[in-house]
Design a protein around this motif. Structure first.
Motif, PDB file in Angstrom:
ATOM      1  N   ASP A  17       6.171  12.934  -5.573  1.00 35.83           N
ATOM      2  CA  ASP A  17       5.064  13.207  -4.643  1.00 35.83           C
ATOM      3  C   ASP A  17       4.854  12.143  -3.585  1.00 35.83           C
ATOM      4  O   ASP A  17       3.730  11.915  -3.131  1.00 35.83           O
ATOM      5  N   LEU A  19       6.110  11.485   0.170  1.00 36.63           N
ATOM      6  CA  LEU A  19       6.838  12.261   1.183  1.00 36.63           C
ATOM      7  C   LEU A  19       7.220  11.376   2.359  1.00 36.63           C
ATOM      8  O   LEU A  19       6.345  10.763   2.974  1.00 36.63           O
ATOM      9  N   GLY A  45      -3.581   2.260   5.034  1.00 36.47           N
ATOM     10  CA  GLY A  45      -3.605   3.583   4.400  1.00 36.47           C
ATOM     11  C   GLY A  45      -2.460   4.488   4.793  1.00 36.47           C
ATOM     12  O   GLY A  45      -2.531   5.703   4.617  1.00 36.47           O
ATOM     13  N   VAL A  46      -1.382   3.920   5.311  1.00 36.12           N
ATOM     14  CA  VAL A  46      -0.285   4.765   5.771  1.00 36.12           C
ATOM     15  C   VAL A  46       0.789   4.934   4.673  1.00 36.12           C
ATOM     16  O   VAL A  46       1.774   5.630   4.863  1.00 36.12           O
ATOM     17  N   GLY A  47       0.549   4.273   3.530  1.00 34.95           N
ATOM     18  CA  GLY A  47       1.464   4.488   2.411  1.00 34.95           C
ATOM     19  C   GLY A  47       2.424   3.342   2.154  1.00 34.95           C
ATOM     20  O   GLY A  47       3.501   3.554   1.598  1.00 34.95           O
ATOM     21  N   LYS A  48       2.035   2.111   2.496  1.00 29.74           N
ATOM     22  CA  LYS A  48       2.927   0.962   2.284  1.00 29.74           C
ATOM     23  C   LYS A  48       2.989   0.608   0.799  1.00 29.74           C
ATOM     24  O   LYS A  48       4.067   0.510   0.215  1.00 29.74           O
ATOM     25  N   THR A  49       1.824   0.384   0.200  1.00 36.24           N
ATOM     26  CA  THR A  49       1.790   0.021  -1.216  1.00 36.24           C
ATOM     27  C   THR A  49       2.368   1.148  -2.068  1.00 36.24           C
ATOM     28  O   THR A  49       3.170   0.910  -2.985  1.00 36.24           O
ATOM     29  N   SER A  50       1.977   2.373  -1.740  1.00 34.87           N
ATOM     30  CA  SER A  50       2.444   3.480  -2.581  1.00 34.87           C
ATOM     31  C   SER A  50       3.943   3.712  -2.418  1.00 34.87           C
ATOM     32  O   SER A  50       4.563   4.299  -3.296  1.00 34.87           O
ATOM     33  N   GLU A 134       0.802  -7.176   0.878  1.00 34.09           N
ATOM     34  CA  GLU A 134      -0.101  -7.812   1.844  1.00 34.09           C
ATOM     35  C   GLU A 134       0.228  -9.285   2.041  1.00 34.09           C
ATOM     36  O   GLU A 134      -0.640 -10.163   1.936  1.00 34.09           O
ATOM     37  N   ASN A 176      -0.165  -5.931   6.875  1.00 35.54           N
ATOM     38  CA  ASN A 176      -1.069  -5.190   7.764  1.00 35.54           C
ATOM     39  C   ASN A 176      -1.164  -5.857   9.126  1.00 35.54           C
ATOM     40  O   ASN A 176      -2.039  -5.531   9.912  1.00 35.54           O
TER      41      ASN A 176
HETATM   42  N1  LIG Z   1       4.124   9.488   2.472  1.00 38.08           N
HETATM   43  C1  LIG Z   1       3.188   9.662   1.530  1.00 38.08           C
HETATM   44  N2  LIG Z   1       3.371  10.534   0.519  1.00 38.08           N
HETATM   45  C2  LIG Z   1       2.425  10.705  -0.413  1.00 38.08           C
HETATM   46  N3  LIG Z   1       1.256  10.049  -0.453  1.00 38.08           N
HETATM   47  C3  LIG Z   1       1.018   9.181   0.537  1.00 38.08           C
HETATM   48  C4  LIG Z   1       1.956   8.938   1.570  1.00 38.08           C
HETATM   49  N4  LIG Z   1       1.448   8.012   2.411  1.00 38.08           N
HETATM   50  C5  LIG Z   1       0.248   7.706   1.923  1.00 38.08           C
HETATM   51  N5  LIG Z   1      -0.025   8.391   0.795  1.00 38.08           N
HETATM   52  C6  LIG Z   1      -1.253   8.302  -0.005  1.00 38.08           C
HETATM   53  O1  LIG Z   1      -2.231   7.685   0.801  1.00 38.08           O
HETATM   54  C7  LIG Z   1      -2.995   6.740   0.056  1.00 38.08           C
HETATM   55  C8  LIG Z   1      -2.970   5.402   0.732  1.00 38.08           C
HETATM   56  O2  LIG Z   1      -1.704   4.830   0.629  1.00 38.08           O
HETATM   57  P1  LIG Z   1      -1.459   3.275   0.381  1.00 38.08           P
HETATM   58  O3  LIG Z   1      -2.555   2.665  -0.405  1.00 38.08           O
HETATM   59  O4  LIG Z   1      -0.080   3.126  -0.115  1.00 38.08           O
HETATM   60  O5  LIG Z   1      -1.536   2.746   1.883  1.00 38.08           O
HETATM   61  P2  LIG Z   1      -1.324   1.266   2.420  1.00 38.08           P
HETATM   62  O6  LIG Z   1      -0.502   1.415   3.645  1.00 38.08           O
HETATM   63  O7  LIG Z   1      -0.838   0.374   1.348  1.00 38.08           O
HETATM   64  O8  LIG Z   1      -2.801   0.896   2.829  1.00 38.08           O
HETATM   65  P3  LIG Z   1      -3.492  -0.568   2.968  1.00 38.08           P
HETATM   66  O9  LIG Z   1      -2.930  -1.145   4.233  1.00 38.08           O
HETATM   67  O10 LIG Z   1      -4.935  -0.231   3.090  1.00 38.08           O
HETATM   68  O11 LIG Z   1      -3.144  -1.326   1.748  1.00 38.08           O
HETATM   69  C9  LIG Z   1      -2.432   6.742  -1.347  1.00 38.08           C
HETATM   70  O12 LIG Z   1      -3.258   7.548  -2.141  1.00 38.08           O
HETATM   71  C10 LIG Z   1      -1.069   7.380  -1.193  1.00 38.08           C
HETATM   72  O13 LIG Z   1      -0.725   8.069  -2.344  1.00 38.08           O
END
Ligand SMILES: Nc1ncnc2c1ncn2[C@@H]1O[C@H](COP(=O)(O)OP(=O)(O)OP(=O)(O)O)[C@@H](O)[C@H]1O
Ligand SMILES: [Mg+2]
Length: 286
Positions: A17, A19, A45-50, A134, A176
């Motif tokens: 899950d 993408l 929140g663009v999905g870096k950590t995930s 981070e 970030n």
């Molecule tokens: N490409 C993706 N596919 C599935 N879920 C995503 C995707 N991108 C973001 N998400 C979801 O969006 C949420 C935020 O993602 P995440 O915490 O990884 O962002 P981040 O870039 O690390 O944010 P921050 O800079 O605030 O730490 C999570 O719940 C994650 O599952």
């Protein structure tokens, strides 16, 4: 098992899950194939950590995580000597009228691994994914402590020697951009800027993250998020906010977009008073 190619990476991340578009799939595939650390940047929140979490799941690899913060030091990131145990050993030796030397005290027995050394020394069929999250929050001097690891997959402990990873861990660094990172750090990493996903992928991420949400709600929320992201907001809502919003609307029983519900749940997408006003103004017109 490592990815066969970029398409395999995209496919297997999809299975957990997460993408990705072609650019991100290629960056992840190459980081693994070339055994190089990957530096990920992108809006909050663009999905870096995930990305790192999903990578570990897709590879069935352990995830080792280092959260960076101001004041982070080598003893929290690399390794530390267990002074208490050393002191105990000294006392014990004294009670036996023996004296311990440095060679007795600075041995593996007294070494405490922290995330980076743990990743380097990891034994197992699959190398771990090491998330250094981070990095821009750590002081810039901290980056220099990472150079040996990032460049050579090794950690040198003056008292013990150099530990080199048998199989390089998959290192993912995120930033970030709250401050500029050293060129020397950037040079040692592959780099990928994560773009905010397009509408179709936003909708699909919402479907996967909030399975209970109605399709009509997901579609209109996706369109609305796209619309307000075009405004000049203090904190443009990212995926995290979009997911929260749809989950909130869905929890309130909404199956489609109703303005009153959007107003009630505005705190999930507006994070400052100015943004709240700006988004309310858009809602007024809808
Ligand atoms: N490409 C993706 N596919 C599935 N879920 C995503 C995707 N991108 C973001 N998400 C979801 O969006 C949420 C935020 O993602 P995440 O915490 O990884 O962002 P981040 O870039 O690390 O944010 P921050 O800079 O605030 O730490 C999570 O719940 C994650 O599952
Ligand atoms: Mg993050």
């Amino acid at each position: 098992m490592a990815f066969a190619d970029a398409d395999d990476a995209r496919h297997r991340l999809d299975e957990v899950d997460y993408l990705v578009d072609e650019g991100m799939a290629t960056a992840l595939f190459l980081a693994l194939r070339l055994g190089r650390p990957l530096l990920l940047e992108g809006e909050p929140g663009v999905g870096k950590t995930s990305a790192a979490k999903a990578l570990a799941r897709a590879l069935d690899a352990p995830l080792i995580r280092l959260q960076c913060y101001e004041g982070l030091t080598a003893s929290e990131a690399l390794y530390e000597w267990n002074y208490q145990r050393q002191l105990l050993a000294i006392r014990l030796a004294e009670s036996r009228h023996e004296r311990l030397t440095d060679d007795d005290l600075f041995t593996e027995e007294f070494l405490q691994e922290r995330p980076i050394l743990a990743a380097v020394r990891h034994r197992g069929p699959v190398p771990p994914v090491l998330l250094i999250d981070e990095i821009d929050r750590a002081d810039d001097e901290f980056e220099a402590l990472l150079f040996e690891f990032l460049g050579e997959n090794a950690v040198t402990i003056p008292e013990l020697g150099t530990f080199a990873a048998a199989v390089p861990p998959v290192a993912v660094l995120t930033s970030n951009r709250s401050r500029e990172l050293h060129d020397a750090l950037r040079r040692r990493c592959l780099y990928h800027w994560i773009e905010f996903p397009d509408g179709a992928r936003v909708a699909e991420i919402l479907r996967r993250s909030v399975p209970a949400a109605a399709e009509a709600l997901i579609r209109s929320a996706t369109a609305f998020i796209g619309e307000i992201r075009a405004l000049d907001l203090d904190k443009a809502p990212g995926m995290a906010e979009a997911i929260d919003w749809v989950a909130a609307l869905s929890a309130l029983g909404a199956t489609e977009f109703i303005r009153a519900d959007a107003v009630r749940t505005i705190g999930t997408i507006a994070k400052t008073p100015d943004d709240r006003d700006a988004i309310l103004a858009v809602l007024e017109q809808s």
